[in-house]
Motif scaffolding. Structure first.
Motif, short mmCIF file in Angstrom:
data_model
loop_
_atom_site.label_atom_id
_atom_site.label_comp_id
_atom_site.label_asym_id
_atom_site.label_seq_id
_atom_site.Cartn_x
_atom_site.Cartn_y
_atom_site.Cartn_z
N ARG A 59 0.86 -1.19 0.00
CA ARG A 59 0.00 0.00 0.00
C ARG A 59 0.88 1.23 0.00
O ARG A 59 2.04 1.19 0.42
N GLU A 60 0.32 2.30 -0.47
CA GLU A 60 1.04 3.57 -0.45
C GLU A 60 0.91 4.15 0.94
O GLU A 60 -0.17 4.20 1.52
N LEU A 61 2.03 4.56 1.51
CA LEU A 61 2.01 5.13 2.85
C LEU A 61 1.60 6.59 2.81
O LEU A 61 2.04 7.34 1.92
N PRO A 62 0.82 7.00 3.79
CA PRO A 62 0.53 8.44 3.89
C PRO A 62 1.82 9.18 4.24
O PRO A 62 2.75 8.60 4.83
N ALA A 104 5.61 7.97 6.02
CA ALA A 104 6.70 7.71 5.09
C ALA A 104 8.04 7.78 5.82
O ALA A 104 8.23 8.63 6.68
N PRO A 105 8.97 6.88 5.48
CA PRO A 105 10.29 6.94 6.12
C PRO A 105 11.02 8.23 5.73
O PRO A 105 10.82 8.75 4.64
N THR A 106 11.85 8.69 6.64
CA THR A 106 12.60 9.90 6.36
C THR A 106 13.68 9.60 5.34
O THR A 106 14.09 8.45 5.16
N GLU A 107 14.16 10.62 4.69
CA GLU A 107 15.21 10.47 3.68
C GLU A 107 16.42 9.77 4.29
O GLU A 107 16.91 10.17 5.34
N GLY A 108 16.90 8.73 3.66
CA GLY A 108 18.08 8.01 4.13
C GLY A 108 17.82 7.10 5.31
O GLY A 108 18.76 6.64 5.93
N ALA A 109 16.55 6.85 5.64
CA ALA A 109 16.24 5.99 6.79
C ALA A 109 16.79 4.59 6.53
O ALA A 109 16.70 4.07 5.43
#
Length: 149
Positions: free
Chosen positions: A37-40, A44-49
């Motif tokens: 599924r598309e995350l809201p 969403a994970p942070t950049e570079g997580a």
């Protein structure tokens, strides 16, 4: 020996139960379903997580730019490798680790299953260990201890 053929259906539109009926009538058995599924934006994970576990024996460096050796975990891996090479049982390895105060990452004492689960990691780091000066010192110490005088 039974052999299996496997295929994967990629669904590009709405799911149709007809696909399951067709495959089943052709002799296929459903063995898994993968969902996504598309995350809201809020989830969403942070950049570079980094969402993978850091390999045992390593830690993130202070500047967060690389992985570096975790001294205590490295010693535990070294001891496991040494005892495996000496043909100790899993129970013997567990006893030695726990007696010397080594703990799993979550703080629990070592168990046979936990040591067994470290085998892939030991295989991965083995070549580095066997070529290190520390391993050579340990090997020589072990050889002197085993030689009858």
């Amino acid at each position: 020996m039974t052999y299996f053929e496997r295929i994967r259906d990629t669904i590009s539109g709405p799911f149709s139960p007809e696909v399951i009926r067709q495959r089943t009538s052709a002799g296929w058995q459903m063995v898994s379903i993968e969902w996504r599924r598309e995350l809201p934006d809020s989830q969403a994970p942070t950049e570079g997580a980094f969402n993978e576990e850091i390999p045992y024996g390593l830690r993130i460096s202070d500047d967060c730019s690389r992985l570096e050796v975790h001294p205590t975990e490295h010693q535990a891996l070294m001891l496991m490798m040494e005892l495996l090479v000496q043909d100790f049982s899993y129970s013997g390895i567990v006893s030695d680790l726990n007696e010397k105060g080594f703990r799993q990452r979550d703080g629990r004492p070592w168990s046979r299953v936990a040591v067994f689960n470290m085998i892939p990691r030991l295989i991965e780091v083995g070549p580095c260990f066997f070529t290190s000066e520390e391993w050579e010192r340990r090997r020589q110490k072990f050889s002197r201890a085993k030689s009858p005088e």
